[in-house]
Design a protein around this motif. Structure first.
Motif, PDB file in Angstrom:
ATOM      1  N   LYS B  73     151.916  24.160  36.990  1.00 19.48           N
ATOM      2  CA  LYS B  73     151.411  25.518  36.880  1.00 19.48           C
ATOM      3  C   LYS B  73     151.422  26.162  38.264  1.00 19.48           C
ATOM      4  O   LYS B  73     150.929  25.585  39.234  1.00 19.48           O
ATOM      5  N   ILE B  74     152.009  27.351  38.336  1.00 22.06           N
ATOM      6  CA  ILE B  74     152.107  28.056  39.616  1.00 22.06           C
ATOM      7  C   ILE B  74     151.417  29.414  39.471  1.00 22.06           C
ATOM      8  O   ILE B  74     151.752  30.182  38.566  1.00 22.06           O
ATOM      9  N   VAL B  75     150.468  29.684  40.330  1.00 19.20           N
ATOM     10  CA  VAL B  75     149.807  30.991  40.313  1.00 19.20           C
ATOM     11  C   VAL B  75     150.112  31.695  41.631  1.00 19.20           C
ATOM     12  O   VAL B  75     149.814  31.184  42.710  1.00 19.20           O
ATOM     13  N   LEU B  76     150.763  32.861  41.527  1.00 15.49           N
ATOM     14  CA  LEU B  76     151.129  33.646  42.709  1.00 15.49           C
ATOM     15  C   LEU B  76     150.282  34.912  42.695  1.00 15.49           C
ATOM     16  O   LEU B  76     150.296  35.658  41.712  1.00 15.49           O
ATOM     17  N   GLU B  77     149.537  35.128  43.757  1.00 17.88           N
ATOM     18  CA  GLU B  77     148.638  36.268  43.759  1.00 17.88           C
ATOM     19  C   GLU B  77     148.796  37.074  45.041  1.00 17.88           C
ATOM     20  O   GLU B  77     148.831  36.513  46.132  1.00 17.88           O
ATOM     21  N   ASP B  78     148.887  38.384  44.875  1.00 19.47           N
ATOM     22  CA  ASP B  78     148.998  39.233  46.070  1.00 19.47           C
ATOM     23  C   ASP B  78     148.088  40.451  45.962  1.00 19.47           C
ATOM     24  O   ASP B  78     147.560  40.757  44.888  1.00 19.47           O
ATOM     25  N   HIS B  79     147.904  41.107  47.084  1.00 21.68           N
ATOM     26  CA  HIS B  79     147.112  42.345  47.105  1.00 21.68           C
ATOM     27  C   HIS B  79     148.009  43.509  47.485  1.00 21.68           C
ATOM     28  O   HIS B  79     147.657  44.345  48.295  1.00 21.68           O
ATOM     29  N   GLY B  80     149.191  43.501  46.914  1.00 26.07           N
ATOM     30  CA  GLY B  80     150.173  44.553  47.175  1.00 26.07           C
ATOM     31  C   GLY B  80     149.902  45.791  46.343  1.00 26.07           C
ATOM     32  O   GLY B  80     148.803  45.954  45.785  1.00 26.07           O
ATOM     33  N   PRO B  81     150.891  46.645  46.205  1.00 19.24           N
ATOM     34  CA  PRO B  81     150.711  47.925  45.520  1.00 19.24           C
ATOM     35  C   PRO B  81     150.593  47.819  43.993  1.00 19.24           C
ATOM     36  O   PRO B  81     150.207  48.797  43.346  1.00 19.24           O
ATOM     37  N   GLY B  82     150.893  46.654  43.437  1.00 21.99           N
ATOM     38  CA  GLY B  82     150.852  46.522  41.982  1.00 21.99           C
ATOM     39  C   GLY B  82     152.119  47.066  41.345  1.00 21.99           C
ATOM     40  O   GLY B  82     152.945  47.698  42.011  1.00 21.99           O
ATOM     41  N   ILE B  83     152.279  46.792  40.055  1.00 21.22           N
ATOM     42  CA  ILE B  83     153.487  47.221  39.339  1.00 21.22           C
ATOM     43  C   ILE B  83     153.120  48.337  38.364  1.00 21.22           C
ATOM     44  O   ILE B  83     152.246  48.163  37.515  1.00 21.22           O
ATOM     45  N   GLU B  84     153.777  49.469  38.524  1.00 23.10           N
ATOM     46  CA  GLU B  84     153.437  50.629  37.694  1.00 23.10           C
ATOM     47  C   GLU B  84     153.828  50.432  36.236  1.00 23.10           C
ATOM     48  O   GLU B  84     153.066  50.691  35.331  1.00 23.10           O
ATOM     49  N   ASN B  85     155.075  50.006  36.036  1.00 22.08           N
ATOM     50  CA  ASN B  85     155.560  49.853  34.672  1.00 22.08           C
ATOM     51  C   ASN B  85     156.051  48.413  34.493  1.00 22.08           C
ATOM     52  O   ASN B  85     157.174  48.076  34.843  1.00 22.08           O
ATOM     53  N   ILE B  86     155.185  47.585  33.962  1.00 19.34           N
ATOM     54  CA  ILE B  86     155.495  46.154  33.850  1.00 19.34           C
ATOM     55  C   ILE B  86     156.712  45.910  32.958  1.00 19.34           C
ATOM     56  O   ILE B  86     157.582  45.113  33.284  1.00 19.34           O
ATOM     57  N   GLU B  87     156.772  46.645  31.861  1.00 23.20           N
ATOM     58  CA  GLU B  87     157.882  46.458  30.921  1.00 23.20           C
ATOM     59  C   GLU B  87     159.231  46.708  31.607  1.00 23.20           C
ATOM     60  O   GLU B  87     160.191  45.957  31.435  1.00 23.20           O
ATOM     61  N   LEU B  88     159.259  47.762  32.416  1.00 20.99           N
ATOM     62  CA  LEU B  88     160.480  48.108  33.143  1.00 20.99           C
ATOM     63  C   LEU B  88     160.803  47.033  34.193  1.00 20.99           C
ATOM     64  O   LEU B  88     161.949  46.617  34.346  1.00 20.99           O
ATOM     65  N   ALA B  89     159.764  46.572  34.873  1.00 19.97           N
ATOM     66  CA  ALA B  89     159.947  45.549  35.914  1.00 19.97           C
ATOM     67  C   ALA B  89     160.471  44.242  35.335  1.00 19.97           C
ATOM     68  O   ALA B  89     161.139  43.460  36.003  1.00 19.97           O
ATOM     69  N   MET B  90     160.157  44.019  34.044  1.00 18.38           N
ATOM     70  CA  MET B  90     160.595  42.780  33.389  1.00 18.38           C
ATOM     71  C   MET B  90     162.051  42.849  32.959  1.00 18.38           C
ATOM     72  O   MET B  90     162.646  41.841  32.614  1.00 18.38           O
ATOM     73  N   SER B  91     162.623  44.054  32.924  1.00 12.54           N
ATOM     74  CA  SER B  91     163.983  44.156  32.404  1.00 12.54           C
ATOM     75  C   SER B  91     165.012  43.871  33.496  1.00 12.54           C
ATOM     76  O   SER B  91     164.852  44.274  34.641  1.00 12.54           O
ATOM     77  N   GLU B  92     166.043  43.163  33.101  1.00 15.47           N
ATOM     78  CA  GLU B  92     167.088  42.737  34.023  1.00 15.47           C
ATOM     79  C   GLU B  92     167.782  43.943  34.656  1.00 15.47           C
ATOM     80  O   GLU B  92     168.134  44.891  33.961  1.00 15.47           O
ATOM     81  N   GLY B  93     167.974  43.902  35.953  1.00 13.49           N
ATOM     82  CA  GLY B  93     168.715  44.969  36.623  1.00 13.49           C
ATOM     83  C   GLY B  93     167.831  46.058  37.208  1.00 13.49           C
ATOM     84  O   GLY B  93     168.284  46.856  38.015  1.00 13.49           O
ATOM     85  N   TYR B  94     166.544  46.079  36.806  1.00 15.74           N
ATOM     86  CA  TYR B  94     165.661  47.107  37.348  1.00 15.74           C
ATOM     87  C   TYR B  94     165.039  46.604  38.643  1.00 15.74           C
ATOM     88  O   TYR B  94     164.531  45.497  38.706  1.00 15.74           O
TER      89      TYR B  94
END
Lengths: 111, 140
Positions: B73-94
């Motif tokens: 199990k790998i947990v990666l955690e950051d305090h960056g800007p966050g992802i606005e549109n997760i669905e879009l970020a999950m799609s290949e090529g975006y």
């Protein structure tokens, strides 16, 4: 095929060689690291023009036999240093990615 | 084995070139513990993509890895800007990566799809302005 035989046949310029007695069982050509990462297999030779240190990380993760920089790509000291630390074999050629891949294919995939 | 081996890594956000050190360390450890090459490969690729993402987008973060007999199990955690549109970020090529990152061979929009592809369970929680947490599980 042994890496040293392949590099001799291809007349590669050795840049950093830790172990040229390794086997080369296949090859992959590509520059997009995220793409290469999923396709480069263990004991593969990897042909690329990408020449930053992340190349070494990808080669190490995949356990590639060697990285062959094509098109006479410039290779910085930190790339060589990182390769040395991770025992990644580096070679270079003036040939294009296509030409060197074709030559590798001829020798590696010949029956 | 029965017990769980826990590893913690700080992923340096300033140094793009050192990205991959945590996953290389985990890879080494898994090999020594005798996990199958296929498992080691899946863990290494998924975790490396996660590391790279934290460096590219979030200025670094932390990675916690739990190694047990059944799964990693790998947990990666950051305090960056966050992802606005997760669905879009999950799609290949975006990708929202900067040109400088693309010229290094990343930013092809393969990171999150690769993480998903090589894991048995993938969970992404993100809040804009707060940060992102990615949980990856690879069954052995």
């Amino acid at each position: 095929m042994k890496l040293r035989d392949l590099s001799a046949y291809l007349q590669l310029e050795p840049i950093q060689v830790s172990d040229d007695a390794r086997d080369v069982v296949g090859a992959y050509t590509g520059d997009l690291l995220s793409w290469v990462m999923t396709r480069l297999e263990a004991d593969f030779a990897w042909v690329t023009i990408m020449n930053n240190v992340n190349v070494i990380a990808v080669a190490a993760l995949a356990d590639a036999s060697c990285v062959i920089f094509s098109e006479n790509a410039e290779i910085s000291a930190d790339v060589i240093e990182k390769a040395k630390a991770q025992n990644i074999n580096l070679y270079r050629t003036v040939k294009s990615s296509f030409e060197i891949s074709y030559m590798i294919g001829k020798v590696l995939y010949a029956e | 084995m029965g017990e769980i081996l826990k590893l913690h890594f700080d992923v340096d956000g300033d140094d793009f070139t050192s990205a991959g050190e945590a996953s290389a360390e985990v890879k080494k450890k898994l090999r020594l513990l005798g996990y199958s090459p296929e498992t080691v490969r899946r863990v290494s690729i998924a975790m490396y993509e996660g590391e790279i993402n934290m460096v590219i987008h979030a200025g670094g973060g932390v990675a916690d890895v739990e190694i047990s007999e059944d799964c990693i199990k790998i947990v990666l955690e950051d305090h960056g800007p966050g992802i606005e549109n997760i669905e879009l970020a999950m799609s290949e090529g975006y990708s929202t990566a900067a040109d400088a990152v693309r010229s290094l061979g990343f930013g092809a929009g393969m990171g999150i799809p690769n993480m998903k592809r090589y894991t048995d369970s993938f969970n992404l929680e993100s809040t804009v302005g707060v940060g992102t947490k990615v949980t990856l599980v690879i069954n052995t």
